[in-house]
Design a protein around this motif. Structure first.
Motif, short mmCIF file in Angstrom:
data_model
loop_
_atom_site.label_atom_id
_atom_site.label_comp_id
_atom_site.label_asym_id
_atom_site.label_seq_id
_atom_site.Cartn_x
_atom_site.Cartn_y
_atom_site.Cartn_z
N TYR A 429 0.83 -1.20 0.00
CA TYR A 429 0.00 0.00 0.00
C TYR A 429 0.87 1.27 0.00
CZ TYR A 429 -3.40 -3.33 1.99
OH TYR A 429 -4.21 -4.41 2.24
N PRO A 430 0.33 2.37 -0.45
CA PRO A 430 0.98 3.64 -0.13
C PRO A 430 0.94 3.81 1.39
CG PRO A 430 -1.19 4.04 -1.07
CD PRO A 430 -0.91 2.57 -1.22
N LEU A 431 2.03 4.23 1.99
CA LEU A 431 2.15 4.22 3.45
C LEU A 431 2.30 5.63 4.01
CD1 LEU A 431 2.57 2.52 6.12
CD2 LEU A 431 5.03 2.80 5.68
N ALA A 505 4.33 -1.91 2.59
CA ALA A 505 4.44 -0.56 2.02
C ALA A 505 5.09 -0.58 0.65
CB ALA A 505 5.24 0.33 2.96
N ASP A 506 4.59 0.28 -0.21
CA ASP A 506 5.20 0.55 -1.51
C ASP A 506 6.29 1.60 -1.28
OD1 ASP A 506 5.90 1.51 -4.02
OD2 ASP A 506 3.84 1.56 -4.78
N SER A 507 7.54 1.22 -1.46
CA SER A 507 8.65 2.11 -1.12
C SER A 507 8.68 3.38 -1.95
CB SER A 507 9.98 1.37 -1.29
OG SER A 507 10.17 0.98 -2.65
N SER A 508 7.96 3.40 -3.04
CA SER A 508 7.95 4.59 -3.89
C SER A 508 6.77 5.51 -3.58
CB SER A 508 7.88 4.19 -5.37
OG SER A 508 6.64 3.55 -5.67
N ARG A 509 5.97 5.14 -2.55
CA ARG A 509 4.77 5.92 -2.22
C ARG A 509 4.63 6.00 -0.71
NH1 ARG A 509 -0.01 2.98 -5.02
NH2 ARG A 509 -1.11 4.97 -4.77
N ALA A 528 16.79 13.65 7.82
CA ALA A 528 17.69 12.55 8.20
C ALA A 528 17.68 11.41 7.19
CB ALA A 528 17.29 12.03 9.58
N THR A 529 16.54 11.20 6.54
CA THR A 529 16.41 10.12 5.54
C THR A 529 15.81 10.70 4.27
OG1 THR A 529 14.29 9.55 6.58
CG2 THR A 529 16.21 8.25 7.24
N PRO A 530 16.56 11.52 3.54
CA PRO A 530 16.00 12.26 2.40
C PRO A 530 15.52 11.38 1.25
CG PRO A 530 18.39 12.48 2.49
CD PRO A 530 17.99 11.82 3.76
N ASP A 531 15.95 10.11 1.22
CA ASP A 531 15.56 9.23 0.11
C ASP A 531 14.52 8.18 0.53
OD1 ASP A 531 17.39 10.42 -1.75
OD2 ASP A 531 19.01 9.35 -0.71
N LEU A 532 14.05 8.26 1.80
CA LEU A 532 13.11 7.24 2.28
C LEU A 532 11.67 7.61 1.98
CD1 LEU A 532 12.71 4.60 3.85
CD2 LEU A 532 12.72 5.94 5.98
#
Length: 656
Positions: A429-431, A505-509, A528-532
Motif C-alpha cells: 500500500y501507499p504508506l 508498504a510501496d517504497s515509492s509511495r 535525516a532520511t531524504p531518500d526514504l
C-alpha cells in the motif's frame, strides 16, 4: 455482597452489513472532519438528570436530559454556548457540581502583557437553566493599594480541588486572586452566588494543592528555580513540611496520587530504577513505604481512580494497547466485566454514575468506532443506547483495520506500534508514517480520525511508539531522553523500512505526517532520511528546539532543561544540529506546513520561519496558516480544512 450482572440486557441494534455494502467511493471527508456531535455526557449525583455537551447547527449546546420527569417539557433543556468570539467552540469540559448544578469550563486564548496565555472560566448552570453565573464572582485584590483602571483577574479559574460532598452547596478551588501569578490560594466557593472565603494561604512558589478524603487541604507542590518540593501538613496543623524533594529537572521517586481512608496514608506512584511504575502505600507519620497497592506486570500505570462522592480509591488506571481501569471496588469490577461481555470488541468506560450507583453512563468505542454513549439501569439490568458521538455514521466496512505490531530497530530493540490497513486494495500500500506528539506520550489501539480518514483514502498508516514514549517502562521512556532527531528518529525510520521489508508498504509511495512533536519528526524524516519518503507534512511542528525551550520560559514553573529534550545551553550544539530550521539544505521532497496562529504550545513562528528558509533554499513547500487556530484543531472549520489540504497534498505526491 455486590450483585453479579449476569442478566444484563442490551437494547441496541447492529450494523448487519455484508461485504457487498462496502462503498465504491470513500466516505465523505466531513464524516471525519466534522466535530463530534457529542463530546461529553455526565450523570447527575442525584440520578435525576444527565448532561451532554452537543454540537448542533454549528454551535455548542449544553443539553440537560431529565428522562424520568413527568412533564415532557422538562425532559430536555438546551442552552446555546456561543458566549462570545473568545469562547466559541471552546467548552473544555462539563461536570456536575452538585445534584442540580452543572459546571462548564470555557477555554480561550488571552494576552497578558506580551505573553499569550490560555485562560479558563468556570460557569455554573442550574438544571432548569434559570440561573447561569460565572463562579467565583470577580475577585477583589488581596492587598490594599490603589487600583489601576484594568483590574487583574485570575488566569485559570477552573481548578476545583474538592466537590465537598459534606456540603454540596460549596466547592474548594485553587485560585490566584490577583492574576499576577504571585499567590495560589485555596478558597471555599458558594455555588449559589459565587461568593468566596479563603481557607488556605499560599505563596508565589505553589503550583497545586490536594485534599484528603475528609476535605482538608493536606498537600501542595512548591517550585523554586532549582528544586521542587511536595509539602504536607498534619490534619490539625497549618504548618507545611517537606515530604518529597527533587532537583527541578529530575524525576520524583514517589509522586502523590491520592489519600487513603486513613488521613495519614497516601497512595504514591513509584518510579523504580528500571521497569514499570507501581502504586505504593506511604505512611505520612513514619515517612516510609508501607507496602504495594497495585503493581501489575508489564503495563504502564497512569494513576489512581477515586469515587466521585466518597473519594475512596476504587481502582487504578493503566494501559496496554488500551487505556483501562483495574477496579478494586467489587461492584464496579463486576459491572465492568458484564459491560465488556455485553459489548464485545469495544473499549468500555464507566464514565460516570449517580451517588446511589443506580444509573451509569457508559462510553464504548473501538478503532473503527468513534464511540457511543449508553445508560445502564442497575435495577432493570438494562443497557440502553442514548447518544452516538459522531454525527455522520461510517460503516466499519469502509474503515481501516488497526492491529498492534512490533518491529526490530537497527540496534535490535523491539519497537511497538500500530498498523492500520485500508478497507480496499492489496499490499503493498501507499504508506503514511505517523509519529505521535508529546513526545512523552504514546498511541493506543483506539479511534483516531486522522488515521481512519487516511485509511478510507487507501493509505496504510504506521503509528510507531518510538523510544521516549510512555507506557513501556522507565528504561524505554528514558532511552529517548536527549534523542530528538537521533535515536527517536531512527526508530521512526526503521518502522518505515520494516513495512517495506514485510511487503506492506510501496517504497515509492511513502509520506511522513505528524503533529506537534510528530510534525517535528516529519520534518526530520525529510532531513535525516531524504531518500526514504516522497513527502512530509508537519502540523504545528517544532522547527527550532532551542527557540521552543526559550518560549517555554515565559511561563511560570516551566523548565529550562527538560530531561527528555536537553539543556538549552549545555546541549546547544546538538539542539541546533537536530532542529529542522538549520537543516533545510538536506531536504529533497515536498513539504506541507500547517499551523494555527493562536497556538499556545508551539508558536506559529516555527512554521513561518521554516517556510521562509525553504523558500530561500528554493525547496518545494506549501504553508497554510489557520486564523484563530490552536494546537488541537479545535474549530470544526480547521479540522475540515486540514483534512482537505492533507488529502490534496498526498494525492499529488503519492496517490491514495
Amino acid at each position: 455482597m455486590p450483585k453479579i450482572f449476569a442478566l444484563l440486557t442490551v437494547l441496541v441494534g447492529s450494523w448487519g452489513l455484508s461485504a457487498a455494502a462496502v462503498e465504491a467511493a470513500p466516505p465523505p471527508l466531513e464524516a471525519f472532519g466534522k466535530r463530534p456531535m457529542i463530546s461529553d455526557v455526565k450523570m447527575s449525583p442525584g440520578g435525576t438528570h444527565y448532561a451532554a455537551l452537543q454540537w448542533m447547527q454549528g454551535q455548542e449546546v449544553l443539553v440537560i436530559y431529565s428522562p424520568f420527569s413527568k412533564d415532557p417539557a422538562e425532559r430536555v433543556r438546551m442552552l446555546a454556548l456561543d458566549v462570545d468570539k473568545r469562547t466559541e467552540e471552546k467548552v473544555e469540559s462539563i461536570f456536575w457540581l452538585n445534584d442540580e448544578t452543572v459546571g462548564m469550563v470555557f477555554e480561550f486564548e488571552g494576552l497578558r502583557g506580551q505573553t499569550p496565555t490560555l485562560e479558563t472560566r468556570l460557569v455554573a448552570v442550574t438544571s432548569d437553566m434559570t440561573d447561569i453565573r460565572q463562579i467565583p464572582r470577580p475577585l477583589k485584590p488581596a492587598f490594599s493599594r490603589p487600583l489601576k483602571k484594568t483590574l487583574k483577574v485570575a488566569q485559570l479559574q477552573h481548578n476545583i480541588i474538592d466537590y465537598m460532598e459534606s456540603d454540596p452547596s460549596r466547592i474548594l478551588m485553587a485560585l490566584d486572586p490577583e492574576g499576577y501569578g504571585w499567590t495560589l490560594n485555596v478558597y471555599e466557593v458558594v455555588l449559589a452566588n459565587g461568593g468566596i472565603a479563603r481557607v488556605t494561604m499560599g505563596d508565589h512558589n505553589v503550583a497545586w494543592y490536594m485534599t484528603d478524603q475528609q476535605e482538608r487541604v493536606r498537600l501542595r507542590a512548591s517550585y523554586t528555580d532549582n528544586t521542587v518540593e511536595i509539602q504536607f501538613r498534619k490534619p490539625d496543623s497549618s504548618a507545611w513540611n517537606v515530604l518529597f524533594e527533587k532537583k527541578r529537572d529530575d524525576t520524583f521517586e514517589y509522586w502523590p496520587e491520592a489519600f487513603g481512608s486513613d488521613p495519614n496514608r497516601l497512595l504514591v506512584s513509584h518510579t523504580p530504577k528500571s521497569g514499570y511504575d507501581e502504586i505504593l502505600e506511604y505512611d505520612l507519620v513514619t515517612k516510609s513505604v508501607v507496602g504495594p497497592a497495585y503493581a501489575p506486570s508489564g503495563v504502564g500505570i497512569r494513576g489512581v481512580a477515586q469515587d466521585r462522592y466518597t473519594r475512596k480509591v476504587i481502582g487504578y488506571y493503566y494501559a496496554d494497547d488500551y487505556q483501562k481501569i483495574h477496579y478494586t471496588d467489587p461492584e464496579l469490577q463486576a459491572l465492568q466485566k458484564a459491560i465488556d461481555k455485553a459489548l464485545p470488541d469495544k473499549q468500555n468506560w464507566i464514565s460516570s454514575y449517580d451517588r446511589k450507583r443506580s444509573m451509569f453512563i457508559i462510553f464504548a468505542s473501538s478503532p473503527k468506532d468513534p464511540g457511543t454513549y449508553y445508560m445502564y439501569l442497575k435495577d432493570r439490568k438494562q443497557l440502553a443506547k442514548i447518544l452516538d458521538r459522531n454525527a455522520i455514521a461510517v460503516s466499519p466496512l469502509n474503515l481501516g483495520t488497526m492491529k498492534s505490531i512490533t518491529y526490530t530497530a537497527r540496534d535490535g530493540t523491539q519497537i511497538p506500534g500500530y498498523l492500520t490497513t485500508p478497507p480496499r486494495g492489496t499490499a503493498p500500500y501507499p504508506l503514511i508514517v505517523m509519529p505521535h506528539g508529546g513526545p512523552t506520550a504514546r498511541d493506543y489501539l483506539a479511534w483516531d480520525y486522522w488515521v481512519q480518514f487516511l485509511a478510507s483514502r487507501g493509505y496504510a498508516v504506521l503509528q510507531p511508539n518510538f523510544r521516549g514514549s510512555t507506557g513501556y517502562g522507565k528504561d524505554f521512556r528514558r532511552a529517548g531522553y536527549g534523542e530528538w532527531g537521533l535515536l527517536m528518529q531512527d526508530d521512526v525510520s526503521d518502522g518505515a523500512r520494516a513495512m517495506i521489508e514485510q511487503g506492506i508498504a510501496d517504497s515509492s509511495r511513502m509520506c511522513i505526517v505528524g503533529g506537534s512533536y510528530g510534525g517535528y519528526a516529519a520534518l526530520m524524516g525529510a532531513i535525516a532520511t531524504p531518500d526514504l519518503f516522497q513527502c512530509a507534512v508537519s502540523f504545528a511542528g517544532v522547527t527550532d528546539i532551542r527557540r521552543m525551550l526559550a518560549e517555554g520560559r515565559r511561563y511560570k514553573f516551566a523548565s529550562n532543561n527538560p530531561p527528555n529534550v536537553g539543556d538549552r545551553f549545555d546541549d546547544k550544539g546538538q539542539l541546533r544540529d537536530t532542529s529542522p530550521i538549520n537543516n533545510v539544505d538536506a531536504i529533497k521532497i515536498p513539504i506541507l506546513l500547517i499551523h494555527g496562529d493562536k497556538d499556545l504550545s508551539v508558536d506559529v513562528s516555527h512554521s513561518e520561519r521554516m517556510a521562509k528558509a525553504l523558500k530561500k533554499a528554493k525547496k518545494p513547500y506549501k504553508l497554510v496558516i489557520f486564523k484563530d487556530g490552536n494546537h488541537h484543531l479545535q474549530l470544526e472549520k480547521h479540522r475540515i480544512s486540514f483534512l482537505r489540504e492533507l488529502e490534496a497534498f498526498l494525492d499529488e505526491q503519492i496517490g491514495g
